[in-house]
Write an enzyme that holds these catalytic residues in place. Structure first.
Site, PDB file in Angstrom:
ATOM      1  N   ALA A   8      -4.815  10.493  21.821  1.00  0.00           N
ATOM      2  CA  ALA A   8      -4.531  10.693  23.252  1.00  0.00           C
ATOM      3  C   ALA A   8      -4.872  12.106  23.722  1.00  0.00           C
ATOM      4  CB  ALA A   8      -3.062  10.362  23.541  1.00  0.00           C
ATOM      5  N   ASN A  30      -6.409   5.988  10.941  1.00  0.00           N
ATOM      6  CA  ASN A  30      -7.662   6.365  11.595  1.00  0.00           C
ATOM      7  C   ASN A  30      -8.235   5.236  12.451  1.00  0.00           C
ATOM      8  OD1 ASN A  30     -10.392   7.872  11.744  1.00  0.00           O
ATOM      9  ND2 ASN A  30     -10.933   5.959  10.721  1.00  0.00           N
ATOM     10  N   ASP A  38       0.838  -1.206   0.000  1.00  0.00           N
ATOM     11  CA  ASP A  38       0.000   0.000   0.000  1.00  0.00           C
ATOM     12  C   ASP A  38       0.868   1.250   0.000  1.00  0.00           C
ATOM     13  OD1 ASP A  38      -2.552  -1.160   0.004  1.00  0.00           O
ATOM     14  OD2 ASP A  38      -2.416  -1.582   2.139  1.00  0.00           O
ATOM     15  N   ALA A  67      -6.925   2.747   7.820  1.00  0.00           N
ATOM     16  CA  ALA A  67      -5.486   2.793   8.096  1.00  0.00           C
ATOM     17  C   ALA A  67      -5.242   3.433   9.479  1.00  0.00           C
ATOM     18  CB  ALA A  67      -4.771   3.540   6.967  1.00  0.00           C
TER      19      ALA A  67
HETATM   20  P1  NAD Z   1       3.152   0.238   4.233  1.00  0.00           P
HETATM   21  O1  NAD Z   1       2.821  -0.303   2.908  1.00  0.00           O
HETATM   22  O2  NAD Z   1       4.151  -0.476   5.076  1.00  0.00           O
HETATM   23  O3  NAD Z   1       1.820   0.446   5.058  1.00  0.00           O
HETATM   24  C1  NAD Z   1       1.769   0.277   6.448  1.00  0.00           C
HETATM   25  C2  NAD Z   1       0.565  -0.588   6.778  1.00  0.00           C
HETATM   26  O4  NAD Z   1      -0.625   0.164   6.601  1.00  0.00           O
HETATM   27  C3  NAD Z   1       0.463  -1.831   5.893  1.00  0.00           C
HETATM   28  O5  NAD Z   1       0.025  -2.922   6.669  1.00  0.00           O
HETATM   29  C4  NAD Z   1      -0.599  -1.410   4.876  1.00  0.00           C
HETATM   30  O6  NAD Z   1      -1.274  -2.513   4.302  1.00  0.00           O
HETATM   31  C5  NAD Z   1      -1.502  -0.575   5.756  1.00  0.00           C
HETATM   32  N1  NAD Z   1      -2.345   0.375   5.042  1.00  0.00           N
HETATM   33  C6  NAD Z   1      -1.949   1.414   4.280  1.00  0.00           C
HETATM   34  N2  NAD Z   1      -3.020   2.039   3.781  1.00  0.00           N
HETATM   35  C7  NAD Z   1      -4.098   1.374   4.252  1.00  0.00           C
HETATM   36  C8  NAD Z   1      -5.500   1.562   4.125  1.00  0.00           C
HETATM   37  N3  NAD Z   1      -6.002   2.584   3.409  1.00  0.00           N
HETATM   38  N4  NAD Z   1      -6.332   0.701   4.760  1.00  0.00           N
HETATM   39  C9  NAD Z   1      -5.836  -0.320   5.500  1.00  0.00           C
HETATM   40  N5  NAD Z   1      -4.536  -0.533   5.675  1.00  0.00           N
HETATM   41  C10 NAD Z   1      -3.686   0.304   5.064  1.00  0.00           C
HETATM   42  O7  NAD Z   1       3.690   1.716   3.962  1.00  0.00           O
HETATM   43  P2  NAD Z   1       3.752   2.973   4.929  1.00  0.00           P
HETATM   44  O8  NAD Z   1       4.539   4.004   4.239  1.00  0.00           O
HETATM   45  O9  NAD Z   1       4.118   2.617   6.321  1.00  0.00           O
HETATM   46  O10 NAD Z   1       2.210   3.398   4.870  1.00  0.00           O
HETATM   47  C11 NAD Z   1       1.831   4.650   5.248  1.00  0.00           C
HETATM   48  C12 NAD Z   1       0.503   4.492   5.959  1.00  0.00           C
HETATM   49  O11 NAD Z   1       0.732   3.774   7.163  1.00  0.00           O
HETATM   50  C13 NAD Z   1      -0.064   5.817   6.400  1.00  0.00           C
HETATM   51  O12 NAD Z   1      -0.844   6.426   5.396  1.00  0.00           O
HETATM   52  C14 NAD Z   1      -0.868   5.430   7.615  1.00  0.00           C
HETATM   53  O13 NAD Z   1      -2.220   5.205   7.304  1.00  0.00           O
HETATM   54  C15 NAD Z   1      -0.271   4.116   8.086  1.00  0.00           C
HETATM   55  N6  NAD Z   1       0.253   4.304   9.423  1.00  0.00           N
HETATM   56  C16 NAD Z   1      -0.453   3.727  10.435  1.00  0.00           C
HETATM   57  C17 NAD Z   1      -0.055   3.909  11.750  1.00  0.00           C
HETATM   58  C18 NAD Z   1      -0.864   3.261  12.831  1.00  0.00           C
HETATM   59  O14 NAD Z   1      -1.822   2.564  12.505  1.00  0.00           O
HETATM   60  N7  NAD Z   1      -0.527   3.472  14.086  1.00  0.00           N
HETATM   61  C19 NAD Z   1       1.059   4.680  12.049  1.00  0.00           C
HETATM   62  C20 NAD Z   1       1.767   5.279  10.994  1.00  0.00           C
HETATM   63  C21 NAD Z   1       1.331   5.091   9.662  1.00  0.00           C
END
Ligand code: NAD
Length: 268
Positions: free
Chosen positions: A184, A163, A45, A161
Site C-alpha cells: 500500500a 510476496n 509450512d 507466500a
Molecule cells: P502457516 O503454516 O499457517 O502458513 C500460513 C499460510 O502460508 C499457509 O497456507 C501456508 O501453506 C502458506 N505458506 C507458507 N509458506 C509458503 C510458501 N513459501 N509458499 C506458499 N505458501 C506458503 O504458518 P504461519 O506461521 O502463518 O506462516 C508464516 C508465513 O505466512 C509467512 O512466512 C508469510 O509468508 C505468510 N503470511 C502471509 C500473509 C499474507 O499472505 N497476507 C500474511 C502473513 C503471513
C-alpha cells in the site's frame, strides 16, 4: 544418517512422530535432535519455517523433509499415510538434495545494537499505526523515498507466500536473488515510489533507512521483533545469504508443479 523430528504440538503430529521414531529404531537409523543430518518437519509450512529457524546454525549439514498434517503445504511433500514409504526412502537414501536461496537480514537499532537474521520466506517491515517512511538504497545509491504501509522482501521460494499477496512475481528458485514488494504505497502528485516489485540479483544489497521517530515493526518468517519504547529500527540491510536450505531429494516435488497444485489445481 542421523534423523531429528520437529513437529507441531497437535495430537496427530505427535502420533506420527512416535510412529516414525519406532520405524527408525526398527531399521537401526539413529535419532539425534542435537546434530541431525536429516530433519523431518511434521505439521504445516509454519512448522517447517520453525524447524528451519531452530536448526539455522547447522544448515550446511542438514537436509529437510516436510510431512503435512493439514492441507497441502508448499514445503511439505509427504502425507500422513506415507510414514512407511518415508522410512523406506530414508533407508535407501543416496544423500542427494535440492537447494534454495535464503535472505540475509541485518538490522541496526537506535541504541547502537545490531541483529542478524536469515529468512526462508521473507522479511517484512511494517507500521500498523502511521505511514512508514523510509529511504530505499540499492547498492548504496538512494533509489526512492517510500511512504506507505510497509515493504516485503522475499526469497525465491517465499515468493509464493506473503510476496504473492502483495502483488509480487513468482520467482524460479534457480534464480539466486530476492524480491522487494510494496505494501500500500502512497502515490500522488507529491509522493512517488516505483510502484512495481523489483527482483534483485545475487550481488545486490538493499538498504532501508527509517525515520528517527519510526514505529515500524520487523518480521522474519514467523518471528516478529518486539522493540519496546526505548529503541527503534534505524536501518535494515538485505542480501542473498551464503547458506542455502537443502531438501532431501528422495522426494521433492518440482517447484512449478507445486505452484500449479497450490494455486491452479485441476486436471493436467
Ligand atoms: P502457516 O503454516 O499457517 O502458513 C500460513 C499460510 O502460508 C499457509 O497456507 C501456508 O501453506 C502458506 N505458506 C507458507 N509458506 C509458503 C510458501 N513459501 N509458499 C506458499 N505458501 C506458503 O504458518 P504461519 O506461521 O502463518 O506462516 C508464516 C508465513 O505466512 C509467512 O512466512 C508469510 O509468508 C505468510 N503470511 C502471509 C500473509 C499474507 O499472505 N497476507 C500474511 C502473513 C503471513
Amino acid at each position: 544418517m542421523k534423523v531429528a523430528i520437529y513437529s507441531s504440538t497437535t495430537q496427530e503430529s505427535q502420533r506420527l512422530k512416535r510412529m516414525i521414531i519406532q520405524g527408525l529404531e526398527q531399521n537401526q537409523i539413529e535419532y539425534d535432535e542435537e546434530h541431525p543430518t536429516v530433519v523431518i518437519s511434521i505439521g504445516g509450512d509454519g512448522t517447517l519455517l520453525s524447524a528451519f529457524n531452530h536448526y539455522q546454525d547447522q544448515l550446511d549439514s542438514i537436509r529437510f523433509v516436510g510431512m503435512h498434517t493439514g492441507h497441502l503445504g508448499f514445503y511439505t511433500d509427504w502425507r500422513t499415510f506415507e510414514v512407511f514409504d518415508l522410512i523406506e526412502s530414508l533407508k535407501n537414501d543416496s544423500g542427494q538434495s535440492v537447494s534454495y536461496p535464503l535472505l540475509n537480514v541485518d538490522a541496526k537499532f537506535s541504541d547502537g545494537t545490531k541483529k542478524h537474521f536469515v529468512a526462508l520466506n521473507e522479511s517484512t517491515i511494517r507500521d500498523m499505526v502511521k505511514t512508514m517512511v523510509c529511504d530505499v538504497y540499492i547498492n548504496a545509491e538512494l533509489f526512492e523515498r517510500f511512504r506507505g504501509d510497509g515493504l516485503c522482501i522475499s526469497t525465491p521460494t517465499g515468493s509464493t507466500a506473503y510476496n504473492k499477496s502483495v502483488g509480487g512475481a513468482i520467482m524460479d528458485p534457480k534464480i539466486v536473488g530476492f524480491q522487494l514488494g510494496e505494501m500500500a504505497s502512497l502515490n500522488n502528485r507529491v509522493f512517488r515510489t516505483l510502484g512495481s516489485p523489483i527482483i534483485f540479483g545475487a550481488d545486490a544489497v538493499l538498504t532501508l533507512r527509517l525515520n528517527d521517530d519510526s514505529t515500524a515493526v520487523l518480521s522474519c518468517d514467523r518471528t516478529q521483533l518486539m522493540l519496546g519504547n526505548t529503541r527503534h529500527l534505524m536501518e535494515l540491510t538485505y542480501s542473498v545469504a551464503k547458506q542455502q536450505i537443502k531438501f532431501a531429494k528422495f522426494r521433492h516435488t518440482n517447484f512449478w508443479l507445486r505452484v500449479k497444485d497450490s494455486f491452479i489445481g485441476g486436471e493436467s
